[in-house]
Design a protein around this motif. Structure first.
Motif: not given
Length: 156
Positions: A10-14, A44-50
């Protein structure tokens, strides 16, 4: 209702793979409320800065943003709240041992559905220096060039 089988990212942190050496990966469950699950399923999720941290023998994700679900009204929660991860005690002890090494941190690499449940792929990572990033970009460019050459040769 039919049981959903398989996995779907669903969401990927490239950016994590660019900024860190991923030394080990681990799957973990995540504690969410219903509207958060619906929002994640909508992408609708963001894991880039987590990142994840261990406190009192429990693992939490810090800085993960899940946008409020539009039809959620009173059931929506804080988008930046810390989410607890579900791991076995042995896995947490292993992570503590790995994180004691200097420069290592826990980074969420991806959120995905597995058999209808939201899971997070955690990576034990070590930060890259700027010259390491240049080296990996150069390797990528060389590989792309070689693939292009092979593709051209196969045409003839």
């Amino acid at each position: 209702m039919a049981k959903r089988v398989g996995t779907k990212t669903l969401v990927e942190n490239r950016k994590a793979r660019h900024d860190y050496f991923v030394e080990e990966g681990m799957e973990a469950g995540i504690v969410l409320v219903g509207t958060e699950v619906k929002s994640i399923r909508a992408g609708k999720a963001n894991i880039k800065e987590s990142y994840a941290e261990i406190r009192n023998g429990e693992v939490f994700i810090v800085g993960m943003h899940i946008s409020p679900y539009e039809q959620g009204n009173i059931f929506n929660v804080d988008p930046l709240r810390e989410k607890k991860l579900l791991l076995h005690k042995e896995q947490i002890r292993r992570l503590i041992g790995l994180l004691q090494q200097e420069g290592h941190t826990l980074i969420p690499l991806a959120l995905y559905l597995k058999d209808g449940k939201v899971k997070v792929n955690l990576g034990v990572c070590k930060g890259k220096k700027s010259y390491d990033k240049r080296d990996s970009m150069l390797e990528k460019a060389h590989k792309r060039e070689i693939d292009r050459q092979l593709k051209e040769r196969s045409r003839y």
